[in-house]
Scaffold this motif. Structure first.
Motif, PDB file in Angstrom:
ATOM      1  N   UNK A 142       0.758  -1.334   0.097  1.00 32.93           N
ATOM      2  CA  UNK A 142      -0.104   0.022   0.126  1.00 32.93           C
ATOM      3  C   UNK A 142       0.920   0.880  -0.109  1.00 32.93           C
ATOM      4  N   UNK A 143       1.068   2.042  -1.301  1.00 35.36           N
ATOM      5  CA  UNK A 143       2.153   2.644  -1.171  1.00 35.36           C
ATOM      6  C   UNK A 143       2.105   4.382  -0.435  1.00 35.36           C
ATOM      7  N   UNK A 144       0.935   4.969  -0.691  1.00 27.96           N
ATOM      8  CA  UNK A 144       1.027   6.251  -0.020  1.00 27.96           C
ATOM      9  C   UNK A 144      -0.403   6.812  -0.438  1.00 27.96           C
ATOM     10  N   UNK A 145      -0.798   7.892   0.566  1.00 29.10           N
ATOM     11  CA  UNK A 145      -2.019   8.545   0.235  1.00 29.10           C
ATOM     12  C   UNK A 145      -2.328   8.949  -1.434  1.00 29.10           C
ATOM     13  N   UNK A 146      -3.668   8.507  -1.603  1.00 34.18           N
ATOM     14  CA  UNK A 146      -3.942   8.743  -2.978  1.00 34.18           C
ATOM     15  C   UNK A 146      -3.710   7.415  -4.072  1.00 34.18           C
ATOM     16  N   UNK A 147      -3.108   6.539  -3.497  1.00 35.18           N
ATOM     17  CA  UNK A 147      -2.832   5.378  -4.213  1.00 35.18           C
ATOM     18  C   UNK A 147      -3.589   4.329  -3.745  1.00 35.18           C
ATOM     19  N   UNK A 148      -3.268   3.182  -4.455  1.00 31.43           N
ATOM     20  CA  UNK A 148      -4.152   1.911  -4.178  1.00 31.43           C
ATOM     21  C   UNK A 148      -3.082   0.703  -3.770  1.00 31.43           C
ATOM     22  N   UNK A 149      -3.406  -0.208  -3.133  1.00 26.73           N
ATOM     23  CA  UNK A 149      -2.611  -1.521  -3.225  1.00 26.73           C
ATOM     24  C   UNK A 149      -2.390  -1.982  -4.594  1.00 26.73           C
ATOM     25  N   UNK A 150      -0.983  -2.232  -4.499  1.00 28.86           N
ATOM     26  CA  UNK A 150      -0.556  -2.683  -6.121  1.00 28.86           C
ATOM     27  C   UNK A 150       0.774  -3.316  -6.107  1.00 28.86           C
ATOM     28  N   UNK A 151       1.090  -4.049  -6.944  1.00 28.48           N
ATOM     29  CA  UNK A 151       2.315  -4.735  -7.172  1.00 28.48           C
ATOM     30  C   UNK A 151       3.400  -3.903  -7.772  1.00 28.48           C
ATOM     31  N   UNK A 152       4.671  -3.949  -7.358  1.00 29.70           N
ATOM     32  CA  UNK A 152       5.752  -2.970  -7.964  1.00 29.70           C
ATOM     33  C   UNK A 152       6.832  -4.158  -7.875  1.00 29.70           C
ATOM     34  N   UNK A 153       8.051  -3.537  -8.552  1.00 29.92           N
ATOM     35  CA  UNK A 153       9.134  -4.580  -8.859  1.00 29.92           C
ATOM     36  C   UNK A 153      10.435  -3.821  -8.088  1.00 29.92           C
ATOM     37  N   UNK A 154      11.292  -4.916  -7.206  1.00 28.87           N
ATOM     38  CA  UNK A 154      12.176  -4.650  -6.639  1.00 28.87           C
ATOM     39  C   UNK A 154      13.290  -4.088  -7.522  1.00 28.87           C
ATOM     40  N   UNK A 155      13.151  -4.358  -8.819  1.00 32.46           N
ATOM     41  CA  UNK A 155      14.125  -3.741  -9.865  1.00 32.46           C
ATOM     42  C   UNK A 155      13.821  -2.405 -10.215  1.00 32.46           C
ATOM     43  N   UNK A 156      12.765  -1.871  -9.725  1.00 32.65           N
ATOM     44  CA  UNK A 156      12.483  -0.435  -9.961  1.00 32.65           C
ATOM     45  C   UNK A 156      13.510   0.228  -9.559  1.00 32.65           C
ATOM     46  N   UNK A 157      14.025   1.446 -10.216  1.00 31.46           N
ATOM     47  CA  UNK A 157      15.148   2.113  -9.500  1.00 31.46           C
ATOM     48  C   UNK A 157      14.981   2.595  -8.176  1.00 31.46           C
ATOM     49  N   UNK A 158      13.490   3.332  -7.959  1.00 32.96           N
ATOM     50  CA  UNK A 158      13.391   3.643  -6.573  1.00 32.96           C
ATOM     51  C   UNK A 158      13.369   2.742  -5.507  1.00 32.96           C
ATOM     52  N   UNK A 159      12.702   1.538  -5.730  1.00 35.42           N
ATOM     53  CA  UNK A 159      12.667   0.501  -4.681  1.00 35.42           C
ATOM     54  C   UNK A 159      13.923  -0.191  -4.515  1.00 35.42           C
ATOM     55  N   UNK A 160      14.725  -0.539  -5.588  1.00 31.01           N
ATOM     56  CA  UNK A 160      16.118  -0.837  -5.552  1.00 31.01           C
ATOM     57  C   UNK A 160      16.989  -0.134  -4.695  1.00 31.01           C
ATOM     58  N   UNK A 161      16.821   1.139  -5.012  1.00 31.55           N
ATOM     59  CA  UNK A 161      17.673   1.974  -4.061  1.00 31.55           C
ATOM     60  C   UNK A 161      17.244   2.041  -2.594  1.00 31.55           C
ATOM     61  N   UNK A 162      16.022   1.848  -2.483  1.00 33.57           N
ATOM     62  CA  UNK A 162      15.372   1.963  -1.060  1.00 33.57           C
ATOM     63  C   UNK A 162      15.452   0.865  -0.318  1.00 33.57           C
ATOM     64  N   UNK A 163      15.670  -0.294  -0.886  1.00 31.41           N
ATOM     65  CA  UNK A 163      15.454  -1.590  -0.184  1.00 31.41           C
ATOM     66  C   UNK A 163      16.491  -1.822   1.088  1.00 31.41           C
ATOM     67  N   UNK A 164      15.729  -2.136   2.171  1.00 33.23           N
ATOM     68  CA  UNK A 164      16.612  -2.259   3.437  1.00 33.23           C
ATOM     69  C   UNK A 164      16.787  -3.706   3.657  1.00 33.23           C
ATOM     70  N   UNK A 165      15.880  -4.434   4.018  1.00 34.75           N
ATOM     71  CA  UNK A 165      15.944  -5.949   4.225  1.00 34.75           C
ATOM     72  C   UNK A 165      14.736  -6.691   4.478  1.00 34.75           C
ATOM     73  N   UNK A 166      14.790  -7.896   4.545  1.00 36.54           N
ATOM     74  CA  UNK A 166      13.451  -8.686   4.565  1.00 36.54           C
ATOM     75  C   UNK A 166      13.380  -9.519   5.925  1.00 36.54           C
ATOM     76  N   UNK A 167      12.200  -9.840   6.144  1.00 34.15           N
ATOM     77  CA  UNK A 167      11.961 -10.924   7.468  1.00 34.15           C
ATOM     78  C   UNK A 167      10.948 -11.703   6.987  1.00 34.15           C
ATOM     79  N   UNK A 168      11.031 -13.044   7.749  1.00 32.65           N
ATOM     80  CA  UNK A 168      10.092 -14.169   7.451  1.00 32.65           C
ATOM     81  C   UNK A 168       9.244 -14.195   8.604  1.00 32.65           C
ATOM     82  N   UNK A 169       8.051 -14.022   8.447  1.00 30.84           N
ATOM     83  CA  UNK A 169       7.063 -14.372   9.656  1.00 30.84           C
ATOM     84  C   UNK A 169       6.198 -15.524   9.350  1.00 30.84           C
ATOM     85  N   UNK A 170       6.482 -16.169   8.083  1.00 33.15           N
ATOM     86  CA  UNK A 170       5.444 -17.508   7.631  1.00 33.15           C
ATOM     87  C   UNK A 170       6.342 -18.690   7.966  1.00 33.15           C
TER      88      UNK A 170
END
Length: 170
Positions: A142-170
């Motif tokens: 769920x990205x931000x105000x005015x947007x909707x739940x959606x799919x994005x790619x980790x390869x996208x320039x913004x998301x790739x640069x902003x990636x921090x880590x991941x956790x497994x809760x399942x």
């Protein structure tokens, strides 16, 4: 948004988080900070249910503080809803508390469908956002105000640069 509105919103969010974490005896339940491998779902079937439901929620409006289909979702509210409703797992309400939990940290190269991916704001140090990894280098969020739940790619320039880590809760 005025400082007053921000303060009121933060107070409401904090109060609801504390209220939701109260035990029946009135003390605050901090057990969610101690999530470990015993509290995770051991089968990929549950991860599949979480991801399947996330796909069904694509198009749901973003709403800051939202954690239900009727309210809409913010990024952490979406994750809390998915894990609780589809896997019976209670994860912390905020992204920062999710990161502090003892759940398994996952290297980017080892992501599995259902892992929670975390992002810094514009590649900075401050933790800002989270989503659910769905495979094929993509995630639902769920990205931000005015947007909707959606799919994005980790390869996208913004998301790739902003990636921090991941956790497994399942």
């Amino acid at each position: 948004m005025s400082k007053f509105k921000v303060m009121v919103a933060l107070c409401c969010l904090f109060s609801s988080a504390v209220f939701a974490s109260k035990k029946h005896d009135g003390s605050i339940n901090t057990a969610y900070l101690k999530l470990d491998s015993r509290s995770t779902v051991s089968t990929s079937r549950h991860a599949g249910k979480v991801v399947g439901r996330a796909h069904e929620l694509i198009g749901t409006p973003y709403r800051w503080g939202g954690a239900s289909v009727s309210q809409g979702f913010d990024c952490s509210g979406l994750l809390v809803y998915l894990f609780r409703s589809e896997a019976g797992i209670h994860i912390p309400r905020t992204t920062s508390l999710m990161l502090k939990s003892a759940s398994k940290v996952v290297k980017r190269a080892h992501l599995k469908s259902g892992d929670v991916v975390f992002f810094k704001h514009n590649g900075g140090q401050r933790m800002k956002h989270a989503g659910i990894y769905i495979g094929d280098n993509k995630f639902i969020h769920a990205p931000r105000t005015g947007k909707y739940v959606r799919i994005d790619s980790l390869s996208n320039k913004y998301w790739n640069k902003s990636y921090l880590t991941a956790k497994r809760f399942h």
